[in-house]
Design a protein around this motif. Structure first.
Motif, mmCIF file in Angstrom:
data_model
loop_
_atom_site.group_PDB
_atom_site.id
_atom_site.type_symbol
_atom_site.label_atom_id
_atom_site.label_comp_id
_atom_site.label_asym_id
_atom_site.label_seq_id
_atom_site.Cartn_x
_atom_site.Cartn_y
_atom_site.Cartn_z
ATOM 1 N N TYR A 24 65.208 19.007 69.680
ATOM 2 C CA TYR A 24 64.418 20.335 69.668
ATOM 3 C C TYR A 24 64.097 20.426 71.091
ATOM 4 O O TYR A 24 64.001 21.774 71.480
ATOM 5 C CB TYR A 24 63.204 20.037 68.641
ATOM 6 C CG TYR A 24 62.420 21.334 68.711
ATOM 7 C CD1 TYR A 24 62.960 22.405 68.118
ATOM 8 C CD2 TYR A 24 61.182 21.416 69.409
ATOM 9 C CE1 TYR A 24 62.095 23.499 68.001
ATOM 10 C CE2 TYR A 24 60.388 22.668 69.205
ATOM 11 C CZ TYR A 24 60.949 23.680 68.607
ATOM 12 O OH TYR A 24 60.340 24.744 68.720
ATOM 13 N N GLN A 25 63.533 19.641 72.033
ATOM 14 C CA GLN A 25 62.870 19.742 73.124
ATOM 15 C C GLN A 25 64.248 20.476 73.905
ATOM 16 O O GLN A 25 63.883 21.516 74.627
ATOM 17 C CB GLN A 25 62.504 18.721 73.905
ATOM 18 C CG GLN A 25 61.701 19.160 75.116
ATOM 19 C CD GLN A 25 61.247 17.736 75.809
ATOM 20 O OE1 GLN A 25 61.084 16.665 75.289
ATOM 21 N NE2 GLN A 25 60.222 17.922 76.735
ATOM 22 N N ALA A 30 66.590 25.574 76.351
ATOM 23 C CA ALA A 30 67.807 26.307 76.815
ATOM 24 C C ALA A 30 67.642 27.866 75.872
ATOM 25 O O ALA A 30 68.134 28.684 76.762
ATOM 26 C CB ALA A 30 68.972 25.618 75.957
ATOM 27 N N ILE A 31 66.898 27.879 75.036
ATOM 28 C CA ILE A 31 66.654 29.006 74.273
ATOM 29 C C ILE A 31 65.778 30.054 75.408
ATOM 30 O O ILE A 31 66.050 31.134 75.374
ATOM 31 C CB ILE A 31 66.152 28.979 72.877
ATOM 32 C CG1 ILE A 31 67.040 28.379 71.968
ATOM 33 C CG2 ILE A 31 65.183 30.356 72.387
ATOM 34 C CD1 ILE A 31 68.319 29.404 71.813
ATOM 35 N N ASP A 32 64.690 29.218 75.701
ATOM 36 C CA ASP A 32 63.882 30.128 76.716
ATOM 37 C C ASP A 32 64.604 30.778 78.006
ATOM 38 O O ASP A 32 64.424 31.820 78.143
ATOM 39 C CB ASP A 32 62.733 29.145 77.288
ATOM 40 C CG ASP A 32 61.525 29.846 78.119
ATOM 41 O OD1 ASP A 32 61.221 30.867 77.567
ATOM 42 O OD2 ASP A 32 61.344 29.351 79.187
ATOM 43 N N GLN A 38 68.473 37.278 78.915
ATOM 44 C CA GLN A 38 68.758 38.717 78.091
ATOM 45 C C GLN A 38 67.915 39.613 78.632
ATOM 46 O O GLN A 38 68.080 40.940 78.673
ATOM 47 C CB GLN A 38 68.514 38.309 76.720
ATOM 48 C CG GLN A 38 69.093 39.457 75.958
ATOM 49 C CD GLN A 38 68.726 39.068 74.374
ATOM 50 O OE1 GLN A 38 68.681 38.139 74.089
ATOM 51 N NE2 GLN A 38 69.531 40.054 73.750
ATOM 52 N N GLY A 39 66.310 39.237 78.985
ATOM 53 C CA GLY A 39 65.380 40.100 79.421
ATOM 54 C C GLY A 39 66.024 40.750 80.702
ATOM 55 O O GLY A 39 65.701 42.041 81.174
ATOM 56 N N ILE A 40 66.712 39.997 81.710
ATOM 57 C CA ILE A 40 67.061 40.570 83.077
ATOM 58 C C ILE A 40 68.198 41.472 82.652
ATOM 59 O O ILE A 40 68.147 42.746 83.032
ATOM 60 C CB ILE A 40 67.610 39.289 83.769
ATOM 61 C CG1 ILE A 40 66.110 38.546 84.279
ATOM 62 C CG2 ILE A 40 68.009 39.936 85.001
ATOM 63 C CD1 ILE A 40 66.753 37.362 84.948
ATOM 64 N N TRP A 41 68.974 41.213 81.683
ATOM 65 C CA TRP A 41 70.194 42.134 81.356
ATOM 66 C C TRP A 41 69.670 43.270 80.689
ATOM 67 O O TRP A 41 70.080 44.331 81.252
ATOM 68 C CB TRP A 41 71.150 41.486 80.432
ATOM 69 C CG TRP A 41 72.279 42.139 80.152
ATOM 70 C CD1 TRP A 41 73.272 42.193 80.872
ATOM 71 C CD2 TRP A 41 72.532 42.664 78.931
ATOM 72 N NE1 TRP A 41 74.256 43.032 80.159
ATOM 73 C CE2 TRP A 41 73.588 43.430 79.087
ATOM 74 C CE3 TRP A 41 71.564 42.866 77.584
ATOM 75 C CZ2 TRP A 41 74.198 44.252 77.849
ATOM 76 C CZ3 TRP A 41 72.236 43.759 76.764
ATOM 77 C CH2 TRP A 41 73.512 44.457 76.788
ATOM 78 N N LEU A 42 68.827 43.180 80.023
ATOM 79 C CA LEU A 42 68.160 44.459 79.485
ATOM 80 C C LEU A 42 67.389 45.392 80.298
ATOM 81 O O LEU A 42 67.604 46.438 80.426
ATOM 82 C CB LEU A 42 67.224 44.146 78.252
ATOM 83 C CG LEU A 42 67.990 43.468 77.014
ATOM 84 C CD1 LEU A 42 66.715 43.179 75.990
ATOM 85 C CD2 LEU A 42 68.690 44.787 76.362
#
Length: 119
Positions: A24-25, A30-32, A38-42
C-alpha cells in the motif's frame, strides 16, 4: 427482543509487518505522483484553452470591424476606406496569429519545466 452484544475488547490495528502495508505505501506514493502530473497536464490544457479564447476574441473583433466597414457604418464606402479597413483588419489578425504561435511554442517549454520541477 434480544440486543446484540458488542465485543468487549477493542479492535486491534493491523500489524505493520503485513504484506498489505508493504504494497500500500509504494502504491500510495505512485498515485500521489500521478495525480500531481495529471494536475500539471490539466493546467497546461487550461492555458491552451485560454490562449485559444483570446485568439477567438480577436477574430470576433476583427469580423465586427469588417462588418462595419462592409455596411458603411464608419462613413461612405470608397476604395480607399475599404483598403484601409482591410489593412487594419489584416494587421490585427497577423498580430494575433503571431501572438498565438508564440504562446503555443512557450506552452511546451512551460509544461516541461512544470514536470521537471515536480520530479
Amino acid at each position: 427482543m434480544k440486543k446484540s452484544k458488542q465485543p468487549e475488547a477493542p479492535l486491534k490495528p493491523a500489524s505493520t509487518d503485513s504484506p498489505y502495508l508493504w504494497w500500500y505505501q509504494p502504491w500510495g506514493e505512485a498515485i500521489d505522483s500521478a495525480v500531481k502530473l495529471q494536475g500539471i497536464w490539466l493546467e497546461t490544457c487550461n492555458d491552451v484553452a485560454r490562449h485559444e479564447l483570446e485568439f477567438l476574441s480577436t477574430m470576433a473583433t476583427s469580423y465586427n470591424k469588417l462588418t462595419n466597414c462592409m455596411l458603411g457604418l464608419g462613413g461612405q464606402l470608397t476604395l480607399a476606406s475599404m483598403a484601409s479597413c482591410y489593412h487594419d483588419i489584416g494587421s490585427d489578425m497577423a498580430e494575433a496569429t503571431l501572438k498565438r504561435t508564440r504562446m503555443v511554442s512557450e506552452l511546451s517549454d512551460d509544461f516541461i519545466e512544470r514536470i521537471w520541477s515536480e520530479i
